[in-house]
Design a protein around this motif. Structure first.
Motif: not given
Ligand SMILES: Cc1cc2nc3c(=O)[nH]c(=O)nc-3n(C[C@H](O)[C@H](O)[C@H](O)COP(=O)(O)OP(=O)(O)OC[C@H]3O[C@@H](n4cnc5c(N)ncnc54)[C@H](O)[C@@H]3O)c2cc1C
Length: 368
Positions: A34-58
């Protein structure tokens, strides 16, 4: 106008719907809850760690890391930040490269996407757990109480981890109906169960420790970070990272004083016992297992399993990338695209899974 159905209103489905609607496409977003993005709202201990500056396929596990690398080169961490900041907000990395909204609230990230979906007049249908997906010239989708036809479909219904957020693994069947396979599934970014005798008396104790994972005496993975002893084993961010590699029977070796050499610990222990060297409760348990001043640099536990899918943050396995083209379109059914955790891609702890959700959403939207 060509109709596109996006199945799943999680991070990937919402982002894909936004990107398609901005291109002027007619999108219907189908969400079983009944709501969008329920899991997204719980991410990163509720703080939302959306990406990482150290990015790569590794930082990813998949059946085709070359394709992951090419996807990331089309939409990487800075693109995620730009995509989100374009809707509002400020996103900043912490000292370890993990990117969070400045307000440290995951639900506010979901609100950005929800607001944009409303602004773009995306047709959202709640309570629509798609249970049938077939093709007879165009796609037919059906759920209890509803159905629709679409010219193209994005399957973004997530994996099998954390079923209380609507992801119980049932959506894989929608792809299997077109002849897709599903690689073996296992829970990752999850607490490790350990030999209960080894952790008895340690529940609740936290430490900043160096962790080494051994298999048949050989080092598989090493990291350093937060360790939390639980009723049944180990939690904490270092353990979540190790869970991406761990198997039953592996040994976890913990060094609670990675910056201090054994000689200094032995000398201090001779002067004042274990006081002010490690947590007193930990010292008592170490002493029960042997010489505490030695074990605090090498405390060994045997992995007996994980806490399982219900407690995991991500799923290892899914629809193989090899069964999709460079735009994540099915090689079995033209017009069927995939985005997010339903694919056989999982990332390390630290914002990599949401990055994949956004990257794959972008790739699918571009492909469409
Ligand atoms: C507690 C927790 C914390 C996490 N923290 C982080 C973090 O800080 N950083 C990070 O990068 N990752 C994190 N993750 C992982 C990350 O949240 C997921 O990898 C990501 O949300 C996957 O996005 P997705 O859109 O593919 O799937 P989901 O976000 O799982 O969304 C799938 C959606 O599809 C819906 N759905 C399922 N089946 C159907 C169907 N048949 N019909 C219609 N709708 C359906 C579900 O209800 C759900 O809303 C965390 C996960 C958990 C559980």
């Amino acid at each position: 106008m060509e109709k596109i159905a996006v199945i799943g209103g999680g991070a990937a489905g919402m982002a894909c719907a936004v990107l398609l609607a901005r291109k002027g496409r007619a999108v219907t977003l189908l969400e079983r809850g009944e709501r969008l993005g329920r899991k997204l709202s719980a991410t990163g201990n509720g703080q939302g760690n959306v990406t990482n500056v150290n990015m790569g396929a590794e930082y990813y596990f998949s059946d085709d890391n070359g394709k992951v690398a090419r996807a990331l080169s089309r939409f990487s961490a800075s693109d995620t930040v730009a995509f989100l900041e374009d809707m509002g907000g400020i996103f900043l990395p912490d000292g370890r490269g993990r990117v969070y909204p400045a307000g440290r609230q995951a639900s506010a990230v979901t609100d950005l996407l929800r607001r944009e979906i409303a602004r773009l007049n995306v047709n959202v249908v709640f309570g629509a757990q798609v249970s049938s997906l077939t093709y007879d010239g165009d796609f037919r989708l059906a759920w209890a109480g509803g159905q629709m036809r679409a010219d193209a479909v994005v399957l973004a219904a997530g994996g099998k981890a954390a079923k209380n957020f609507g992801t119980d693994g049932s959506a894989y069947a929608l792809a299997q109906g077109f002849g897709h396979t599903v690689t073996p599934l296992s829970p990752v970014l999850v607490q490790l169960r350990c030999d209960p005798k080894a952790v008895r008396g340690l529940k609740g104790i936290r430490a900043d420790a160096a962790l080494v994972l051994l298999r048949d005496g050989k080092e598989i993975y090493a990291t350093r970070g937060d360790i939390l002893f639980t009723e049944s084993g180990l939690s904490g961010d270092a353990v979540f990272r190790a869970s991406s590699y761990a198997q039953k029977g592996d040994k976890v070796v913990l060094d609670f004083l990675p910056d201090v050499d054994s000689g200094r610990i032995a000398a201090a222990a001779e002067r004042g016992g274990m006081l002010c060297i490690v947590n007193n409760g930990l010292a008592r348990v170490l002493a029960a297992h042997g010489r505490a001043e030695e074990l605090c640099k090498r405390f060994e536990l045997t992995v007996t399993g994980t806490l399982g899918f219900d407690y995991a943050q991500a799923t290892r396995g899914g629809i193989p990338l090899k069964e999709t083209d460079e735009n994540l379109m099915s090689l079995k059914r033209e017009g069927l695209f995939f985005a997010g955790e339903i694919l056989n891609v999982d990332g390390m702890c630290g914002g990599y899974n949401l990055q994949w959700a956004f990257t794959s959403a972008f790739i699918a939207a571009e492909g469409l």
